[in-house]
Design a protein around this motif. Structure first.
Motif, PDB file in Angstrom:
ATOM      1  N   GLY A 166       0.788  -1.229   0.000  1.00  0.00           N
ATOM      2  CA  GLY A 166       0.000   0.000   0.000  1.00  0.00           C
ATOM      3  C   GLY A 166       0.818   1.275   0.000  1.00  0.00           C
ATOM      4  O   GLY A 166       1.893   1.358  -0.609  1.00  0.00           O
ATOM      5  N   GLU A 167       0.320   2.278   0.701  1.00  0.00           N
ATOM      6  CA  GLU A 167       0.955   3.601   0.714  1.00  0.00           C
ATOM      7  C   GLU A 167       2.375   3.572   1.240  1.00  0.00           C
ATOM      8  O   GLU A 167       3.263   4.241   0.702  1.00  0.00           O
ATOM      9  N   LEU A 168       2.598   2.803   2.318  1.00  0.00           N
ATOM     10  CA  LEU A 168       3.936   2.771   2.897  1.00  0.00           C
ATOM     11  C   LEU A 168       4.950   2.188   1.912  1.00  0.00           C
ATOM     12  O   LEU A 168       6.051   2.715   1.759  1.00  0.00           O
ATOM     13  N   GLY A 169       4.588   1.099   1.261  1.00  0.00           N
ATOM     14  CA  GLY A 169       5.493   0.486   0.302  1.00  0.00           C
ATOM     15  C   GLY A 169       5.828   1.421  -0.846  1.00  0.00           C
ATOM     16  O   GLY A 169       6.973   1.502  -1.294  1.00  0.00           O
ATOM     17  N   GLN A 170       4.821   2.152  -1.306  1.00  0.00           N
ATOM     18  CA  GLN A 170       5.042   3.095  -2.401  1.00  0.00           C
ATOM     19  C   GLN A 170       5.958   4.224  -1.968  1.00  0.00           C
ATOM     20  O   GLN A 170       6.832   4.668  -2.719  1.00  0.00           O
ATOM     21  N   ALA A 171       5.766   4.691  -0.738  1.00  0.00           N
ATOM     22  CA  ALA A 171       6.611   5.774  -0.228  1.00  0.00           C
ATOM     23  C   ALA A 171       8.041   5.291   0.003  1.00  0.00           C
ATOM     24  O   ALA A 171       9.009   5.993  -0.308  1.00  0.00           O
TER      25      ALA A 171
END
Length: 225
Positions: A166-171
Motif C-alpha cells: 500500500g501507501e507505505l510500500g510506495q513511499a
C-alpha cells in the motif's frame, strides 16, 4: 560444501526487495513520505550490512576448510540477526505509520523482526555446534542449517510484508535508503575466511538464484560439492 547455504540464500535479497517496494507510484501523502524517510534513513546501513553477510556465505569457497566455512557462516548469521534487531528498532523509532491500523502494523513488524533475529542467532549456534573435524557430519549438519534458513526467510518476508504494501510500500520505494544494496566485495571477503582470491568466483548471487529452483532434496545431493 557450502553451496547448500548459498542455494538457501538465493532468496537472501528478499528482505531488501521488500524494503525497496514494488512500485514508485502514489504515496503522495506527506506524512507517509516522512515516515518512510525516517525509517529508510536508519535502515540503509542495515540493508548494506545484510547484503554483505549474505554474500559472505554465498562466496565462501565450496572447497574451503570446514573450520573456515563454519567461521564465515557463524559471523554472517550473527550479522543478519543484528541487522534484523536494528531494523526492528528503526520501525519503532519511526513511530506509528500514518495509515489505517498503523499501530498494530508497527507492533507486528517489530515483534516479527525481533523473532527472526532470534532465529538467526539460533542458526549461528547450530553452526557453531558442528564438528569441523568430521567433514561428512559437518556437511550433513550444514544441510540442517540450510533447511532452517529457508524457514526463517519466510519469516523475514512476513515481518516487513505488511509495511511494504500500500501507501507505505510506495513511499519507501522512493527513498534511497530503502533501495537494493549491492554487496561490498572487500567487506564480504573480510567476513569470509574461506573466501580465497579466485576461489569459487562463479558463486554469485545470480548463481544462487538459479540454485533456488532446485528442490531441498536436490540441494542436499550437492552437500559434498
Amino acid at each position: 560444501m557450502n553451496k547448500k547455504l548459498a542455494a538457501a540464500l538465493s532468496g537472501g535479497a528478499v528482505l531488501v526487495l521488500v524494503l525497496s517496494g514494488c512500485s514508485d507510484d502514489g504515496g503522495d501523502d506527506g506524512k507517509v513520505d516522512a515516515w518512510a524517510k525516517t525509517f529508510c534513513d536508519q535502515a540503509k546501513p542495515q540493508i548494506q550490512k545484510r547484503a554483505n553477510a549474505q554474500q559472505a556465505i554465498i562466496s565462501t569457497a565450496a572447497d574451503g576448510k570446514p573450520a573456515d566455512v563454519q567461521a564465515a557462516d557463524s559471523k554472517a548469521f550473527q550479522d543478519i540477526a543484528d541487522t534484523n534487531k536494528a531494523l526492528a528498532k528503526a520501525v519503532q523509532d519511526a513511530g506509528v505509520p500514518p495509515i489505517e491500523n498503523g499501530e498494530q502494523l508497527q507492533q507486528d513488524a517489530v515483534k516479527e523482526l525481533n523473532s527472526t533475529a532470534t532465529a538467526y542467532e539460533g542458526l549461528r549456534k547450530q553452526v557453531d555446534a558442528l564438528d569441523p573435524k568430521d567433514q561428512q557430519k559437518f556437511a550433513d549438519g550444514l544441510q540442517g542449517v540450510a533447511d532452517g534458513l529457508k524457514k526463517i526467510e519466510k519469516m523475514d518476508q512476513d515481518a516487513l510484508g505488511k509495511i511494504q504494501s500500500g501507501e507505505l510500500g510506495q513511499a519507501m520505494a522512493k527513498q534511497p535508503g530503502c533501495q537494493n544494496a549491492a554487496p561490498s566485495a572487500p567487506t564480504a571477503k573480510a567476513t569470509s575466511p574461506a573466501a580465497q582470491p579466485g576461489a569459487d568466483a562463479s558463486a554469485s548471487p545470480s548463481d544462487g538464484a538459479s540454485a533456488s529452483s532446485a528442490s531441498p532434496s536436490a540441494s542436499a545431493s550437492r552437500k559434498s560439492d
